[in-house]
Each structure stands twice: as C-alpha cells, then as structure tokens.
Design an enzyme around this catalytic site. Structure first.
Site, PDB file in Angstrom:
ATOM      1  N   CYS A  99       0.613  -1.317   0.113  1.00  5.77           N
ATOM      2  CA  CYS A  99       0.049  -0.078   0.144  1.00  5.77           C
ATOM      3  C   CYS A  99       0.756   1.317  -0.143  1.00  5.77           C
ATOM      4  O   CYS A  99       0.262   2.463  -0.090  1.00  5.77           O
ATOM      5  CB  CYS A  99      -1.156   0.010   1.208  1.00  5.77           C
ATOM      6  SG  CYS A  99      -2.070  -1.254   1.089  1.00  5.77           S
ATOM      7  N   GLU A 119     -12.679  -0.764   0.122  1.00  3.27           N
ATOM      8  CA  GLU A 119     -11.613  -0.560  -1.048  1.00  3.27           C
ATOM      9  C   GLU A 119     -11.648  -1.861  -1.996  1.00  3.27           C
ATOM     10  O   GLU A 119     -11.115  -1.773  -2.985  1.00  3.27           O
ATOM     11  CB  GLU A 119     -10.363  -0.379  -0.483  1.00  3.27           C
ATOM     12  CG  GLU A 119     -10.285   0.784   0.530  1.00  3.27           C
ATOM     13  CD  GLU A 119      -8.799   1.037   0.742  1.00  3.27           C
ATOM     14  OE1 GLU A 119      -8.182   1.981   1.056  1.00  3.27           O
ATOM     15  OE2 GLU A 119      -8.079   0.051   1.262  1.00  3.27           O
ATOM     16  N   HIS A 142     -12.087   9.518 -10.127  1.00  2.12           N
ATOM     17  CA  HIS A 142     -10.738   9.264 -11.027  1.00  2.12           C
ATOM     18  C   HIS A 142     -10.084  10.550 -10.466  1.00  2.12           C
ATOM     19  O   HIS A 142      -9.412  11.446 -11.298  1.00  2.12           O
ATOM     20  CB  HIS A 142     -11.310   9.687 -12.321  1.00  2.12           C
ATOM     21  CG  HIS A 142     -11.693   8.205 -12.679  1.00  2.12           C
ATOM     22  ND1 HIS A 142     -12.937   8.131 -12.764  1.00  2.12           N
ATOM     23  CD2 HIS A 142     -11.248   7.155 -13.468  1.00  2.12           C
ATOM     24  CE1 HIS A 142     -13.228   6.486 -13.147  1.00  2.12           C
ATOM     25  NE2 HIS A 142     -12.045   6.300 -13.626  1.00  2.12           N
TER      26      HIS A 142
END
Length: 118
Positions: free
Chosen positions: A25, A108, A69
């Site tokens: 991550c 997520e 985005h």
C-alpha cells in the site's frame, strides 16, 4: 428505530507513504470504492421517510466532482488516506447536511470495509 442506507461508487488512486517502502500500500495504487451512508430516525416524516433518497443527491455530486478518478492524497491533502479516514471524512460531510446520519462505511475491495459511526 428506522434505518435507511444508500450506496455510492467511485474509482480513485492513493498512496500510503508513511508505511514501510516494501508494503504494497506504500506504492501508488487505486481502488473501486463503495461508500454506504446510513441514516436513522425514531420517527418517520410526514411522507413516511427517514429522509427522501433524492435528498442524498448532493453526496453523489460531491463524490463525482471531488473524488472520482482523482488522487485521494491530493483531494484530502494528507498521506493517511485509508478507508477509515475516508469513512470519517464522508460522515463529517454528511453530518452538516443530514442530522440523521448514523454511519458511513467505505470499501476498497470486495472483502474489506471500514466504518465510522458515533
């Protein structure tokens, strides 16, 4: 207690730069996020609603305009952009608009969720 939920989706990147460099991550990566808001009330309004779902449209616009985005580190202005931090951020944003907000969940991945509630 009456409870309603509404789900929203967006895709975005983030990077958890405070993690060790070898942590997956810590690398720049993205997710297809799911945000679920929960509203609760002891009594229904005159139309039989906790809140009309159409009144939650501003959250969709906020997510689409500010998060979809985008690179979340830039959006939120820090490098701890975890699902937990996003859940708190969306909870606080909703609380100003809808006092019935009781929780926000953020996913997520299909198998992971974080939740913020008071």
């Amino acid at each position: 207690m009456f409870r309603i939920t509404k789900e929203f989706h967006f895709s975005a990147s983030h990077q958890l730069t405070e993690l060790p460099a070898d942590h997956q991550c810590a690398r720049l990566h993205g997710h297809n996020y799911i945000v679920v808001v929960e509203l609760c009330a002891d009594k229904l309004d005159q139309h039989g609603f906790v809140r009309d779902y159409h009144e939650l449209a501003p959250l969709k616009h906020y997510i689409d305009d500010a998060f979809d985005h985008r690179h979340l580190n830039e959006v939120l202005g820090h490098n701890r952009v975890t699902a937990e931090c996003l859940a708190r951020h969306f909870y606080d944003w909703c609380r100003v608009r809808w006092p019935e907000i009781s929780a926000v969940r953020v996913s997520e991945t299909p198998k992971t969720w974080a939740e913020y509630r008071l």
